[in-house]
Design a protein around this motif. Structure first.
Motif, mmCIF file in Angstrom:
data_model
loop_
_atom_site.group_PDB
_atom_site.id
_atom_site.type_symbol
_atom_site.label_atom_id
_atom_site.label_comp_id
_atom_site.label_asym_id
_atom_site.label_seq_id
_atom_site.Cartn_x
_atom_site.Cartn_y
_atom_site.Cartn_z
ATOM 1 N N ALA A 79 5.540 2.831 0.115
ATOM 2 C CA ALA A 79 5.572 4.352 0.253
ATOM 3 C C ALA A 79 5.564 4.741 1.487
ATOM 4 O O ALA A 79 4.790 4.457 2.560
ATOM 5 C CB ALA A 79 4.779 5.046 -0.764
ATOM 6 N N SER A 80 6.714 5.685 2.013
ATOM 7 C CA SER A 80 6.338 6.446 3.382
ATOM 8 C C SER A 80 5.072 6.921 3.466
ATOM 9 O O SER A 80 4.386 7.576 2.364
ATOM 10 C CB SER A 80 7.386 7.478 3.617
ATOM 11 N N GLY A 81 4.155 6.916 4.215
ATOM 12 C CA GLY A 81 2.883 7.469 4.491
ATOM 13 C C GLY A 81 1.882 6.164 4.163
ATOM 14 O O GLY A 81 0.825 6.255 4.528
ATOM 15 N N GLY A 82 2.489 5.031 3.810
ATOM 16 C CA GLY A 82 1.546 3.808 3.771
ATOM 17 C C GLY A 82 0.701 3.649 2.573
ATOM 18 O O GLY A 82 -0.317 2.978 2.827
ATOM 19 N N PHE A 83 1.041 4.523 1.550
ATOM 20 C CA PHE A 83 0.196 4.576 0.449
ATOM 21 C C PHE A 83 0.078 3.431 -0.353
ATOM 22 O O PHE A 83 1.026 2.330 -0.361
ATOM 23 C CB PHE A 83 0.422 5.678 -0.368
ATOM 24 N N ASP A 84 -1.023 3.080 -1.142
ATOM 25 C CA ASP A 84 -1.081 1.571 -1.606
ATOM 26 C C ASP A 84 -0.774 1.782 -3.199
ATOM 27 O O ASP A 84 -0.569 0.775 -3.718
ATOM 28 C CB ASP A 84 -2.631 1.353 -1.734
ATOM 29 N N ASP A 85 -0.440 2.950 -3.641
ATOM 30 C CA ASP A 85 0.025 3.096 -5.091
ATOM 31 C C ASP A 85 0.925 4.392 -5.163
ATOM 32 O O ASP A 85 0.688 5.229 -4.391
ATOM 33 C CB ASP A 85 -1.226 2.896 -5.999
#
Length: 138
Positions: A79-85
């Protein structure tokens, strides 16, 4: 001005095939562009190990957010923003526009597991802004 150049290349309409739109994107150094209400192309096929680059070619803010249930079980979430889920990505967007890609911003992800990857732009999901990457290989 950049947006006009992009629209001129893809013809600004649905009459242009995905391959022509993709060729315009590749000339600019990205694989998937983002218009006001869609990903161009909305389907892309790559090989295991390939990196896909998305660029916001629109004046609207967008995200690239994988559907957790729409990627292979063994695959890394993206995900853009580097989110894990997905839940964290959605909460971040709703709280503070987290994961936002502004005009000219890019996001990339390397696909290591074959399969189908469905993703969405959170703020434009209900307008139909979602797409798929098919990863072929081992």
């Amino acid at each position: 001005m950049y947006r006009r150049r992009f629209l001129a290349r893809v013809g600004g309409g649905a009459t242009v095939g995905a391959s022509a739109a993709l060729a315009g994107c590749l000339d600019e150094g990205y694989d998937v562009g983002m218009t006001a209400d869609g990903f161009v192309p909305d389907e892309l096929t790559v090989s295991v190990g390939d990196t896909v680059v998305w660029e916001n070619t629109s004046t609207r803010n967008h995200t690239v957010t994988a559907y957790e249930g729409g990627i292979p079980d063994e695959a890394a979430y993206f995900a853009s923003g580097g989110f894990d889920d997905e839940r964290t990505a959605r909460d971040a967007w709703h709280d503070d526009f987290g994961g936002r890609l502004e005009n000219g911003d890019r996001f990339s992800h390397t696909f290591e597991v074959p399969g189908r990857y469905d993703y969405v732009c959170i703020p434009h999901e209900f307008g139909g802004m979602y797409a798929t990457v098919f990863v072929e290989g081992e």
